[in-house]
Enzyme design. Structure first.
Site, PDB file in Angstrom:
ATOM      1  N   THR A 166       0.110  -0.228   6.546  1.00  0.00           N
ATOM      2  CA  THR A 166       0.316  -1.088   5.391  1.00  0.00           C
ATOM      3  C   THR A 166       0.469  -2.521   5.887  1.00  0.00           C
ATOM      4  OG1 THR A 166       2.749  -0.893   5.401  1.00  0.00           O
ATOM      5  CG2 THR A 166       1.529   0.754   4.146  1.00  0.00           C
ATOM      6  N   THR A 225       0.875  -1.166   0.000  1.00  0.00           N
ATOM      7  CA  THR A 225       0.000   0.000   0.000  1.00  0.00           C
ATOM      8  C   THR A 225       0.909   1.212   0.000  1.00  0.00           C
ATOM      9  OG1 THR A 225      -1.632  -1.196   1.349  1.00  0.00           O
ATOM     10  CG2 THR A 225      -1.849   1.178   1.286  1.00  0.00           C
TER      11      THR A 225
END
Length: 327
Positions: free
Chosen positions: A227, A176
């Site tokens: 993330t 991410t």
């Protein structure tokens, strides 16, 4: 006047020049965070985000993104969006144009068309090659049940093999981009974007587009974003918990340690790595993870380039290991 700052996942560094330029020129934290994320979304070499992102089990690229303004606590997000290159821009339009926070699937795509965003093919040849090689050595199976079985086996394999999990996290399998920004007026914002967990079940949505899970910003206390395996942050409400711990009086470092330690209470058989990026309202910043060897990047307006720092690793006993960057 406060010192402008960017704090982000390592893959966001490619956009720091533009984000910092905007902050130095007086742009808002929200504008800067979105500008950085957009550059990552347009980077075909980053298989975690946007154009070139790795697809789901059916070979379709589904994108998630979220923005949040710490001054107003307004947020906008899209999930499982297909066919649009910059979901972070669509997420901003959701925040600005609708009385909603989150649009998903076909509704998100319809809204993107109405807002004038151009449709695009997101699956690159390189991403498709990676997808096919990992999914099967021969033909891609057509039976949905076999896709589902593969996805579960893949997740368990990552949980059993931390080295492979670390390698895959860096190659786009579980990645991410997250950006936290603070502008000269002291306003804080967060922007996130991802193509999700590669080979995910179609329609799967992780933490990235969910305010409070994948990201959260509040001028009064600070901001955080995550993330890794989004299911963990969804279950623990990780981003919001860090801000809440700071509201309750914990310093940033302690708040992030508590939120990371909270992850170990989650019973989970799959790859459960999660990394946290956070800043407080005074400009302090940290990175934390439940796996060693993770890093984050930051830059202030006085710095010529972003600096990479090791995240603090918190083990299952709740002990924090400060210096864990791998050689």
């Amino acid at each position: 006047m406060t010192k402008p700052m960017l704090v982000a996942s390592r893959n966001a560094a490619v956009g720091f020049d533009e984000g910092m330029r905007l902050l130095r020129e007086g742009a808002s934290a929200l504008d800067a965070a979105i500008a950085v994320v957009r550059i990552v979304e347009d980077n075909p070499d980053d298989h975690t985000v946007g154009y070139g992102g790795l697809p789901n089990l059916l070979g379709e690229v589904e994108l998630d993104a979220m923005v949040m303004d710490g001054r107003t606590l307004k947020a906008g997000a899209v999930a499982a969006l297909k066919g649009f290159r910059n979901p972070v821009l669509v997420a901003r339009k959701v925040m600005e144009e609708l009385p909603h926070v989150l649009l998903a699937g076909e509704g998100a795509a319809r809204f993107a068309r109405e807002m004038g965003f151009e449709e695009a093919e997101l699956l690159t040849d390189e991403a498709q090659r990676i997808w096919r090689e990992r999914l099967t050595a021969s033909d891609v199976p057509e039976d949905v049940a076999r896709y589902y079985d593969h996805m579960r086996r893949f997740a368990r394999d990552l949980a059993r093999d931390p080295e492979q999990a670390a390698k895959d996290a860096g190659s786009g399998v579980m990645g991410t981009v997250v950006v936290l920004a603070r502008d000269a007026q002291g306003n804080i914002a967060v922007a996130t974007s991802t193509s999700g967990w590669a080979w995910k079940y179609p329609g799967r949505v992780g933490d990235t587009p969910i305010p409070g899970a994948g990201g959260y910003a509040d001028n009064r206390y600070g901001a955080a974003a995550c993330t890794g395996r989004g299911e963990m942050a969804l279950r623990a409400n990780t981003a919001r918990s860090i801000v809440l711990y700071m509201k309750m009086g914990l310093p940033l470092w302690n708040a992030a340690r508590e939120a990371t330690a909270d992850l170990y209470a989650l019973d989970d058989e799959f790859a459960n790595v999660l990394t946290i990026y956070a800043m407080d309202a005074h400009g302090g910043h940290v990175g934390f993870s439940n796996r060693p060897g993770r890093t984050y990047v930051f830059q202030t307006a006085e710095m010529d380039a972003p600096e990479e720092r090791p995240c603090t690793y918190v083990d299952a006993a709740g002990k924090a290991h400060i210096r864990t960057q791998e050689a």
